[in-house]
Design an enzyme around this catalytic site. Structure first.
Site, PDB file in Angstrom:
ATOM      1  N   TYR A 142       0.853  -1.187   0.000  1.00 38.00           N
ATOM      2  CA  TYR A 142       0.000   0.000   0.000  1.00 38.00           C
ATOM      3  C   TYR A 142       0.885   1.232   0.000  1.00 38.00           C
ATOM      4  CZ  TYR A 142      -3.524   3.378   1.587  1.00 38.00           C
ATOM      5  OH  TYR A 142      -4.374   4.453   1.696  1.00 38.00           O
ATOM      6  N   ASP A 237       9.436   2.845  -0.331  1.00 34.62           N
ATOM      7  CA  ASP A 237       8.386   3.556   0.400  1.00 34.62           C
ATOM      8  C   ASP A 237       8.604   3.243   1.878  1.00 34.62           C
ATOM      9  OD1 ASP A 237       6.181   4.433   1.723  1.00 34.62           O
ATOM     10  OD2 ASP A 237       4.721   3.655   0.287  1.00 34.62           O
ATOM     11  N   LYS A 265       4.268   9.945   8.101  1.00 33.28           N
ATOM     12  CA  LYS A 265       3.935  10.467   9.429  1.00 33.28           C
ATOM     13  C   LYS A 265       5.048  10.459  10.477  1.00 33.28           C
ATOM     14  CE  LYS A 265       1.475   6.279   8.647  1.00 33.28           C
ATOM     15  NZ  LYS A 265       0.276   5.935   7.928  1.00 33.28           N
TER      16      LYS A 265
HETATM   17  N1  HOZ Z   1      -2.350   0.933   6.686  1.00 33.62           N
HETATM   18  C1  HOZ Z   1      -2.603   2.340   6.818  1.00 33.62           C
HETATM   19  C2  HOZ Z   1      -1.342   3.061   7.122  1.00 33.62           C
HETATM   20  N2  HOZ Z   1      -0.235   2.568   6.462  1.00 33.62           N
HETATM   21  C3  HOZ Z   1      -3.678   2.552   7.831  1.00 33.62           C
HETATM   22  C4  HOZ Z   1      -4.039   3.963   8.076  1.00 33.62           C
HETATM   23  C5  HOZ Z   1      -5.345   4.356   7.473  1.00 33.62           C
HETATM   24  O1  HOZ Z   1      -5.714   3.823   6.431  1.00 33.62           O
HETATM   25  O2  HOZ Z   1      -5.979   5.215   8.082  1.00 33.62           O
END
Ligand code: HOZ
Length: 426
Positions: A142, A237, A265
Site C-alpha cells: 500500500y 516507500d 507520518k
Molecule cells: N495501513 C494504513 C497506514 N499505512 C492505515 C491507516 C489508514 O488507512 O488510516
C-alpha cells in the site's frame, strides 16, 4: 462503549462511514469504533473512559509513545510563533539537513504533508527523470491513495474488499504493473515484457500493509540489480519503515540503496508530514529547479517541522531506543507464538524490528498469497477479545502492530496474558 456508540451514530450522519479513513470504522472486525479522547505513553483512552495498551501508535509515528515531553514542548513553543506562513523557515532547512545526515544515499529532501503525497510525487519524479510511464508495484503493498497506486493495494483497501478503487481511470492504471512481493522472477518478467518502459519499481521494503512480511534474503538486493539493469529507479516507500527499523530506515537495516525514498507520518512526530528524497541530480528535477511540478501551501509547516525535528533529534541522541523496541517486539512475538502453540490456534506470527503481525493460518507467511490465507473472521474475534482485555490492535488483519519506546515489560506481560485468554476463547 455508550459514548463511542453515540458519537459513531452521530458521525455516520455527517462523515462517510462515520470516519475520515476507512480502517477506523472497524468494519473488518464488525464492531463500533472506539472514539479516542487522549493518549499518553503506551496508552490511549476512549470516550467511555476505558484505557488500552496501544499497538497502533497512530499507524506508526508515535515511536516514542504518545505525548512525549520533548515533542510536546517543541510543538508548544512553535505554536506561539505562528501556525503557517506559506514561506520558508529555518526549521525546514534543519529538518532536511538532519534527514540527509541520518538517511543513507540521499542528498536532498522535499517536504509534503502525507505519505500519499510523498509517494505520488516520487512517482511523478521517477517518470519525469526517466521519460518512462510504466511503474511496477507489488500486490498487497500500500502506497497511499493516489490514482496510479490504488491497484491491487493492501491495508484497508484490501480489508474492505476493494484492493483497486472505483473512480480511477483505466487509462491511468494501464501503466501500473503488479508483481509479487518476495518473488523476484515476477519483477524480472515484467521488466522483460516492457523493455525500456518502466520508470520505477516501488516497494515497501518490509511489506506492512498486508500484515507484516519481511523481505526474503536477496529480494531487495535483487530488485536493486534488476533496476540497475533495466534503468528503472528503485523507490523505497519508507512511510512505515523509515526511522523505525533503524535511524537510517530500511536502506541502513538491509544495506540496500534506493534511488528515491519516501517518508510519512513518523517524520512529523504525530503531525501530518511526508517527504520524498534522493540524490541531488534527481531531486533537482523538481520545481523550481526542474520540470517536475509539485507544490503545497502547508508543506514544511513550521509546527509539523518542530515536532518532527524534536522526535528525530531524540532518536539520534538515543539510538538505544531501537534495541529496546526491537527486543520488546521479539519478546511479544515469541510470547504470541507460545500462546498459539499452547492453544493449538494455528497462528503464524511475523516480526521484524518493532513491527509484528499475527496471521490466523498455521502456515508460514512469506508472500501476499500466504497472507491472504489468514482467516480474517478469526482475526476479528481475536481483535474483539484483545479489545475487551484492554489491548488496542489494528482493527483489520492486513495491518501491523507497532511497539513504541513507551511500552514496558509490564505492558508486554499484560498483553501476553490477554493473548493467552483471547486465543483460548477462539
Ligand atoms: N495501513 C494504513 C497506514 N499505512 C492505515 C491507516 C489508514 O488507512 O488510516
Amino acid at each position: 462503549m455508550e459514548r463511542s456508540q453515540e458519537l459513531f451514530d452521530r458521525a455516520q450522519k455527517v462523515l462517510p462511514g462515520g470516519v475520515n479513513s476507512p480502517v477506523r470504522a472497524f468494519r473488518a472486525v464488525d464492531l463500533c469504533p472506539r472514539f479516542i479522547t487522549k493518549a499518553q505513553g503506551a496508552y490511549i483512552y476512549d470516550a467511555d473512559g476505558k484505557s488500552y495498551i496501544d499497538y497502533v501508535c497512530s499507524w506508526g509515528p508515535m515511536i516514542l509513545g504518545h505525548d512525549h515531553p520533548v515533542v510536546r514542548e517543541a510543538v508548544e513553543k512553535a505554536v506561539k510563533d505562528g501556525l503557517s506562513f506559506g514561506a520558508p523557515t529555518e526549521r525546514e532547512v534543519e529538518m532536511a539537513e538532519l534527514m540527509v545526515e541520518l538517511v543513507p544515499n540521499i542528498e536532498m529532501v522535499r517536504m509534503v504533508n502525507s505519505g500519499t503525497e510523498a509517494v505520488m510525487s516520487a512517482i511523478r519524479l521517477a517518470r519525469g527523470a526517466t521519460g518512462r510511464d510504466k511503474i511496477i508495484k507489488f500486490e498487497g503493498c500500500y502506497h497511499g491513495h493516489s490514482d496510479c497506486l490504488l491497484v491491487n493495494a493492501g491495508s484497508s483497501a484490501l480489508a474492505g474488499g476493494h484492493p483497486s478503487s472505483a473512480g480511477v481511470p483505466e487509462d491511468i492504471v494501464k501503466h501500473t504493473l503488479t508483481a509479487q512481493f518476495n518473488r523476484l522472477e515476477t519483477v524480472e518478467a515484467l521488466l522483460n515484457e516492457y523493455p525500456g518502459q518502466v520508470a520505477c519499481v516501488i516497494v515497501e521494503p518490509v511489506a506492512a500493509n498486508m500484515g507484516v512480511v519481511a523481505p526474503a534474503p536477496g529480494f531487495l538486493e535483487g530488485l536493486r540489480a534488476l533496476c540497475d539493469k533495466s534503468g528503472a529507479l528503485l523507490i523505497f516507500d519508507e512511510v512505515i519503515t523509515g526511522f523505525r527499523l533503524a535511524l537510517g530506515g530500511a536502506q541502513e537495516y538491509f544495506g540496500v540503496k534506493a534511488d528515491l525514498v519516501t517518508f510519512g507520518k513518523i517524520i512529523g512526530g504525530g503531525m501530518p508530514v511526508g517527504a520524498y528524497c534522493g540524490s541531488r541530480a534527481l531531486m533537482e528535477q523538481v520545481a523550481p529547479c526542474g520540470p517536475v511540478y509539485q507544490a503545497g501551501t502547508l508543506s514544511g509547516n513550521p509546527v509539523a517541522m518542530a515536532a518532527g525535528l524534536a522526535q528525530l533529534r531524540y532518536l539520534k541522541a538515543h539510538p538505544e531506543v531501537y534495541d529496546y523496541i526491537g527486543t520488546l517486539a521479539k519478546e511479544l512475538a515469541d510470547g504470541m507464538r507460545e500462546a498459539a502453540e499452547r492453544h493449538h490456534a494455528g497462528v503464524a506470527v511475523n516480526q521484524i524490528g518493532s513491527l509484528a503481525a499475527p496471521f490466523f493460518t498455521p502456515n508460514a507467511v512469506t508472500t501476499f498469497v500466504d497472507a491472504k490465507g489468514s482467516d480474517v473472521g478469526r482475526y476479528a474475534r481475536y481483535f474483539k477479545g484483545m479489545l475487551e482485555r484492554g489491548v488496542y490492535l489494528a482493527p483489520a488483519q492486513f495491518e501491523a502492530m507497532f511497539v513504541s519506546a513507551a511500552h514496558t515489560r509490564q505492558d508486554l506481560a499484560q498483553t501476553l496474558e490477554a493473548v493467552d485468554e483471547a486465543l483460548a476463547e477462539l
